[in-house]
Design a protein around this motif. Structure first.
Motif, PDB file in Angstrom:
ATOM      1  N   LEU A 149       0.827  -1.204   0.000  1.00 16.96           N
ATOM      2  CA  LEU A 149       0.000   0.000   0.000  1.00 16.96           C
ATOM      3  C   LEU A 149       0.864   1.258   0.000  1.00 16.96           C
ATOM      4  O   LEU A 149       0.592   2.210  -0.737  1.00 16.96           O
ATOM      5  CB  LEU A 149      -0.918  -0.007   1.227  1.00 16.96           C
ATOM      6  CG  LEU A 149      -1.816   1.215   1.410  1.00 16.96           C
ATOM      7  CD1 LEU A 149      -2.841   1.303   0.294  1.00 16.96           C
ATOM      8  CD2 LEU A 149      -2.526   1.159   2.777  1.00 16.96           C
ATOM      9  N   GLY A 150       1.911   1.260   0.812  1.00 12.63           N
ATOM     10  CA  GLY A 150       2.787   2.422   0.886  1.00 12.63           C
ATOM     11  C   GLY A 150       3.420   2.735  -0.457  1.00 12.63           C
ATOM     12  O   GLY A 150       3.426   3.897  -0.903  1.00 12.63           O
ATOM     13  N   PHE A 151       3.941   1.709  -1.132  1.00  9.48           N
ATOM     14  CA  PHE A 151       4.570   1.927  -2.436  1.00  9.48           C
ATOM     15  C   PHE A 151       3.547   2.425  -3.462  1.00  9.48           C
ATOM     16  O   PHE A 151       3.834   3.328  -4.258  1.00  9.48           O
ATOM     17  CB  PHE A 151       5.217   0.637  -2.940  1.00  9.48           C
ATOM     18  CG  PHE A 151       6.506   0.294  -2.248  1.00  9.48           C
ATOM     19  CD1 PHE A 151       7.603   1.140  -2.321  1.00  9.48           C
ATOM     20  CD2 PHE A 151       6.626  -0.880  -1.524  1.00  9.48           C
ATOM     21  CE1 PHE A 151       8.795   0.828  -1.686  1.00  9.48           C
ATOM     22  CE2 PHE A 151       7.817  -1.203  -0.890  1.00  9.48           C
ATOM     23  CZ  PHE A 151       8.907  -0.345  -0.967  1.00  9.48           C
ATOM     24  N   CYS A 152       2.349   1.844  -3.457  1.00 10.96           N
ATOM     25  CA  CYS A 152       1.336   2.232  -4.446  1.00 10.96           C
ATOM     26  C   CYS A 152       0.825   3.650  -4.212  1.00 10.96           C
ATOM     27  O   CYS A 152       0.588   4.399  -5.170  1.00 10.96           O
ATOM     28  CB  CYS A 152       0.178   1.234  -4.432  1.00 10.96           C
ATOM     29  SG  CYS A 152       0.586  -0.391  -5.132  1.00 10.96           S
ATOM     30  N   LEU A 153       0.656   4.048  -2.962  1.00 13.07           N
ATOM     31  CA  LEU A 153       0.205   5.412  -2.666  1.00 13.07           C
ATOM     32  C   LEU A 153       1.249   6.435  -3.108  1.00 13.07           C
ATOM     33  O   LEU A 153       0.907   7.504  -3.628  1.00 13.07           O
ATOM     34  CB  LEU A 153      -0.096   5.565  -1.176  1.00 13.07           C
ATOM     35  CG  LEU A 153      -1.342   4.858  -0.658  1.00 13.07           C
ATOM     36  CD1 LEU A 153      -1.449   4.999   0.866  1.00 13.07           C
ATOM     37  CD2 LEU A 153      -2.614   5.406  -1.315  1.00 13.07           C
ATOM     38  N   GLU A 154       2.518   6.102  -2.911  1.00  8.76           N
ATOM     39  CA  GLU A 154       3.584   7.007  -3.341  1.00  8.76           C
ATOM     40  C   GLU A 154       3.600   7.146  -4.867  1.00  8.76           C
ATOM     41  O   GLU A 154       3.773   8.248  -5.401  1.00  8.76           O
ATOM     42  CB  GLU A 154       4.926   6.509  -2.824  1.00  8.76           C
ATOM     43  CG  GLU A 154       5.078   6.656  -1.310  1.00  8.76           C
ATOM     44  CD  GLU A 154       6.185   5.786  -0.740  1.00  8.76           C
ATOM     45  OE1 GLU A 154       7.016   5.283  -1.525  1.00  8.76           O
ATOM     46  OE2 GLU A 154       6.220   5.612   0.494  1.00  8.76           O
ATOM     47  N   THR A 155       3.412   6.025  -5.564  1.00  9.50           N
ATOM     48  CA  THR A 155       3.368   6.070  -7.029  1.00  9.50           C
ATOM     49  C   THR A 155       2.167   6.867  -7.504  1.00  9.50           C
ATOM     50  O   THR A 155       2.272   7.654  -8.462  1.00  9.50           O
ATOM     51  CB  THR A 155       3.309   4.643  -7.612  1.00  9.50           C
ATOM     52  OG1 THR A 155       4.431   3.899  -7.141  1.00  9.50           O
ATOM     53  CG2 THR A 155       3.334   4.673  -9.133  1.00  9.50           C
ATOM     54  N   LEU A 156       1.024   6.673  -6.861  1.00  2.76           N
ATOM     55  CA  LEU A 156      -0.171   7.442  -7.205  1.00  2.76           C
ATOM     56  C   LEU A 156       0.082   8.933  -7.049  1.00  2.76           C
ATOM     57  O   LEU A 156      -0.300   9.737  -7.921  1.00  2.76           O
ATOM     58  CB  LEU A 156      -1.346   7.004  -6.309  1.00  2.76           C
ATOM     59  CG  LEU A 156      -2.632   7.828  -6.425  1.00  2.76           C
ATOM     60  CD1 LEU A 156      -3.188   7.788  -7.841  1.00  2.76           C
ATOM     61  CD2 LEU A 156      -3.672   7.329  -5.415  1.00  2.76           C
ATOM     62  N   TYR A 157       0.731   9.323  -5.975  1.00  7.70           N
ATOM     63  CA  TYR A 157       1.013  10.745  -5.759  1.00  7.70           C
ATOM     64  C   TYR A 157       1.938  11.283  -6.842  1.00  7.70           C
ATOM     65  O   TYR A 157       1.735  12.397  -7.360  1.00  7.70           O
ATOM     66  CB  TYR A 157       1.625  10.964  -4.372  1.00  7.70           C
ATOM     67  CG  TYR A 157       1.799  12.425  -4.033  1.00  7.70           C
ATOM     68  CD1 TYR A 157       0.692  13.202  -3.668  1.00  7.70           C
ATOM     69  CD2 TYR A 157       3.039  13.041  -4.105  1.00  7.70           C
ATOM     70  CE1 TYR A 157       0.837  14.557  -3.375  1.00  7.70           C
ATOM     71  CE2 TYR A 157       3.194  14.393  -3.801  1.00  7.70           C
ATOM     72  CZ  TYR A 157       2.094  15.140  -3.447  1.00  7.70           C
ATOM     73  OH  TYR A 157       2.236  16.484  -3.165  1.00  7.70           O
ATOM     74  N   GLU A 158       2.949  10.500  -7.230  1.00 10.81           N
ATOM     75  CA  GLU A 158       3.858  10.921  -8.303  1.00 10.81           C
ATOM     76  C   GLU A 158       3.092  11.131  -9.610  1.00 10.81           C
ATOM     77  O   GLU A 158       3.334  12.102 -10.340  1.00 10.81           O
ATOM     78  CB  GLU A 158       4.949   9.870  -8.510  1.00 10.81           C
ATOM     79  CG  GLU A 158       5.971   9.803  -7.390  1.00 10.81           C
ATOM     80  CD  GLU A 158       7.001   8.699  -7.621  1.00 10.81           C
ATOM     81  OE1 GLU A 158       6.944   8.048  -8.696  1.00 10.81           O
ATOM     82  OE2 GLU A 158       7.848   8.495  -6.740  1.00 10.81           O
ATOM     83  N   PHE A 159       2.179  10.214  -9.902  1.00 11.36           N
ATOM     84  CA  PHE A 159       1.370  10.337 -11.119  1.00 11.36           C
ATOM     85  C   PHE A 159       0.520  11.607 -11.081  1.00 11.36           C
ATOM     86  O   PHE A 159       0.446  12.356 -12.062  1.00 11.36           O
ATOM     87  CB  PHE A 159       0.484   9.105 -11.283  1.00 11.36           C
ATOM     88  CG  PHE A 159      -0.570   9.262 -12.345  1.00 11.36           C
ATOM     89  CD1 PHE A 159      -0.237   9.153 -13.691  1.00 11.36           C
ATOM     90  CD2 PHE A 159      -1.887   9.532 -11.998  1.00 11.36           C
ATOM     91  CE1 PHE A 159      -1.203   9.329 -14.677  1.00 11.36           C
ATOM     92  CE2 PHE A 159      -2.858   9.701 -12.976  1.00 11.36           C
ATOM     93  CZ  PHE A 159      -2.519   9.597 -14.322  1.00 11.36           C
ATOM     94  N   LEU A 160      -0.119  11.862  -9.936  1.00  6.10           N
ATOM     95  CA  LEU A 160      -0.977  13.041  -9.824  1.00  6.10           C
ATOM     96  C   LEU A 160      -0.158  14.336  -9.908  1.00  6.10           C
ATOM     97  O   LEU A 160      -0.630  15.343 -10.442  1.00  6.10           O
ATOM     98  CB  LEU A 160      -1.769  12.989  -8.519  1.00  6.10           C
ATOM     99  CG  LEU A 160      -2.824  11.871  -8.467  1.00  6.10           C
ATOM    100  CD1 LEU A 160      -3.391  11.741  -7.057  1.00  6.10           C
ATOM    101  CD2 LEU A 160      -3.942  12.129  -9.465  1.00  6.10           C
TER     102      LEU A 160
END
Length: 267
Positions: free
Chosen positions: A136-147
């Motif tokens: 979850l931590g890795f995916c949330l960080e990637t989501l933030y980078e995308f946004l």
């Protein structure tokens, strides 16, 4: 309880919606030798495309194959040919899978995924960590980078999960809120809000997330084995170089493996 909306422009939501599903068991007690991994997949849709194209396409697909649109697509049931997915012939199943693959290929979404190799996690400094929470931590960080790339990082983005059980959901919500309140590797607040949906809810986004998680896991487990589903998904991953570089540069960007394979380190 305070809302994430307090940290964003009031009443303004991002242009994106996220649907999440997993593959594999996140427990560390008993490792399945055939599938000793846990996969978390974030499917990120632009809301306009999702509402205008994806939803109608999936319902049309169901009308064509079942005569109604109340069937909920589950990868496990399709693979095991359970319930509505008891095909009359191999030809019927092949046609169904080919058209479903084409639907996924045709419609746009961005993938952010993390695969936890539980066999390598055992004996590592993170062996006591929950694989689900790590992913979850890795995916949330990637989501933030995308946004950030889309200049949407200041708007509120909803992240939708399927209910798994009260205890599991409470633990996930607590961890989600802890991470979005700054307990993450970049140390900033993420303007994300968690949403839970009942397993019976007919959500096209959640159904598509369910379909993509296992092919990702199989590609990591058996990279030399033919995997037509993953070949389609390769062009969906968030990648370095933007959308002009689709199908390349996704490893360690939109697709992260932990603990890292060989000498790779997660960004």
């Amino acid at each position: 309880m305070s809302s994430k909306t307090d940290q964003t422009t009031p009443g303004i939501f991002s242009d994106y919606i996220v649907y999440v599903d997993e593959s594999g068991d996140h427990g560390m007690q008993n490792l399945d030798p055939n599938y000793p991994i846990f996969v978390l997949a974030f499917c990120i849709f632009h809301k306009r495309h999702y509402a205008n194209r994806v939803v109608s396409a999936l319902h049309q697909f169901k009308f064509q194959h079942f005569g109604h649109d109340l069937v909920v697509l589950h990868e496990h049931d399709i693979r095991k040919e359970k319930g509505a997915f008891t095909f009359k012939s191999k030809l019927q199943k092949t046609k169904f899978l080919d058209e479903l693959s084409q639907l996924i290929k045709t419609h746009n979404f961005i993938l952010a995924s993390c695969v936890i190799d539980k066999s390598k996690l055992k004996g590592s400094p993170d062996q006591n960590e929950n694989p689900y929470h790590l992913a979850l931590g890795f995916c949330l960080e990637t989501l933030y980078e995308f946004l950030q790339e889309k200049s949407q990082q200041k708007q509120l983005t909803h992240v939708d999960f399927e209910c798994r059980g009260k205890k599991e959901d409470d633990e996930l919500e607590l961890e989600f809120r802890r991470m979005t309140d700054g307990a993450n590797r970049v140390g900033i607040n993420f303007p994300f809000e968690i949403i839970f949906a009942d397993k019976k809810v007919d959500s096209p986004g959640l159904q598509l997330a369910d379909l993509v998680a296992r092919p990702i896991g199989l590609n990591i487990l058996r990279p030399d084995q033919p995997n037509s589903a993953f070949e389609i998904l390769k062009e969906k991953f968030y990648c370095s170089g933007g959308r002009k570089n689709v199908g390349q540069g996704y490893e360690n960007w939109g697709l992260k493996v932990y603990p890292p394979q060989k000498s790779e380190k997660p960004r």
